[in-house]
Design a protein around this motif. Sequence first.
Motif, PDB file in Angstrom:
ATOM      1  N   ASP A 124      -7.244  27.865  -3.763  1.00 36.61           N
ATOM      2  CA  ASP A 124      -6.087  27.474  -3.688  1.00 36.61           C
ATOM      3  C   ASP A 124      -5.244  28.873  -3.819  1.00 36.61           C
ATOM      4  OD1 ASP A 124      -3.635  26.054  -3.396  1.00 36.61           O
ATOM      5  OD2 ASP A 124      -3.431  25.546  -5.397  1.00 36.61           O
ATOM      6  N   LEU A 125      -4.675  29.342  -2.398  1.00 31.13           N
ATOM      7  CA  LEU A 125      -3.853  30.383  -2.492  1.00 31.13           C
ATOM      8  C   LEU A 125      -2.630  30.348  -1.968  1.00 31.13           C
ATOM      9  CD1 LEU A 125      -6.379  32.810  -0.387  1.00 31.13           C
ATOM     10  CD2 LEU A 125      -5.974  32.782  -2.532  1.00 31.13           C
ATOM     11  N   PRO A 126      -1.502  31.074  -2.436  1.00 30.08           N
ATOM     12  CA  PRO A 126      -0.183  30.722  -2.059  1.00 30.08           C
ATOM     13  C   PRO A 126       0.257  31.031  -0.532  1.00 30.08           C
ATOM     14  CG  PRO A 126      -0.381  32.829  -3.131  1.00 30.08           C
ATOM     15  CD  PRO A 126      -1.775  32.128  -3.203  1.00 30.08           C
ATOM     16  N   VAL A 127       0.867  30.352   0.241  1.00 32.39           N
ATOM     17  CA  VAL A 127       1.309  30.659   1.416  1.00 32.39           C
ATOM     18  C   VAL A 127       2.397  31.798   1.227  1.00 32.39           C
ATOM     19  CG1 VAL A 127       2.483  29.575   3.456  1.00 32.39           C
ATOM     20  CG2 VAL A 127       0.900  28.184   2.340  1.00 32.39           C
ATOM     21  N   GLN A 172      -1.570  29.164  12.705  1.00 33.62           N
ATOM     22  CA  GLN A 172      -1.832  30.474  12.044  1.00 33.62           C
ATOM     23  C   GLN A 172      -0.955  30.157  10.538  1.00 33.62           C
ATOM     24  OE1 GLN A 172      -0.997  34.032  14.377  1.00 33.62           O
ATOM     25  NE2 GLN A 172       0.170  34.891  12.309  1.00 33.62           N
ATOM     26  N   LYS A 173      -1.538  30.658   9.638  1.00 30.86           N
ATOM     27  CA  LYS A 173      -0.897  30.525   8.521  1.00 30.86           C
ATOM     28  C   LYS A 173      -1.328  32.055   7.802  1.00 30.86           C
ATOM     29  CE  LYS A 173      -0.998  25.819   7.343  1.00 30.86           C
ATOM     30  NZ  LYS A 173      -1.514  24.537   6.265  1.00 30.86           N
ATOM     31  N   VAL A 174      -0.275  32.494   7.116  1.00 29.67           N
ATOM     32  CA  VAL A 174      -0.462  33.708   6.109  1.00 29.67           C
ATOM     33  C   VAL A 174      -0.245  33.451   4.669  1.00 29.67           C
ATOM     34  CG1 VAL A 174       0.166  35.937   5.749  1.00 29.67           C
ATOM     35  CG2 VAL A 174       0.518  35.089   8.249  1.00 29.67           C
ATOM     36  N   TYR A 175      -1.438  33.799   3.803  1.00 38.57           N
ATOM     37  CA  TYR A 175      -1.325  33.610   2.448  1.00 38.57           C
ATOM     38  C   TYR A 175      -1.226  35.107   1.805  1.00 38.57           C
ATOM     39  CZ  TYR A 175      -3.431  29.219   4.106  1.00 38.57           C
ATOM     40  OH  TYR A 175      -3.521  27.782   4.487  1.00 38.57           O
ATOM     41  N   GLY A 176      -0.432  34.727   0.650  1.00 38.75           N
ATOM     42  CA  GLY A 176      -0.323  36.075  -0.170  1.00 38.75           C
ATOM     43  C   GLY A 176       1.203  36.073  -0.509  1.00 38.75           C
TER      44      GLY A 176
END
Length: 139
Positions: free
Chosen positions: A63-66, A117-121
């Motif tokens: 589970d990573l934050p968007v 496309q999604k970016v996590y962090g």
Amino acid sequence: MKNICHPTYRKLRTLVNILALTTLGPIAMSASAQQNPPVELKDPHPLVKVFQPCVNATGLLVDLPVADPAPAYESSGHLYQLNELGRIMDGYKHFLHISADTKQFYIVQVGGIAGTQKVYGPLDPNNPCPAKPVKAAKK
């Protein structure tokens, strides 16, 4: 014997050709417009091995934050590929984005059925894959 087409048949054939071009043209153009982000393949970054256990071709394993807001990775920083698709047709490729000042780390996920496309962090290299798994086993 000459092959003479009836005028109605010719009009119908022309109409079908026009419909095919107007329908399939945008579909083909949108597929070609979906490109993967640029990847820096030479000299892989040491953090690639740190973040690889967080992802695979089916998506995130933890589970990573968007990222909100998502970084503009096209303009600054470097991308490193984290995984391959293998045999999965609509799988996900993941890239590690390291900001130009090397202080921010993100995972960029590209792919799936619709080419999303999604970016996590931003992510912490000291705790790259949090202990809470996304795909927990059901009891």
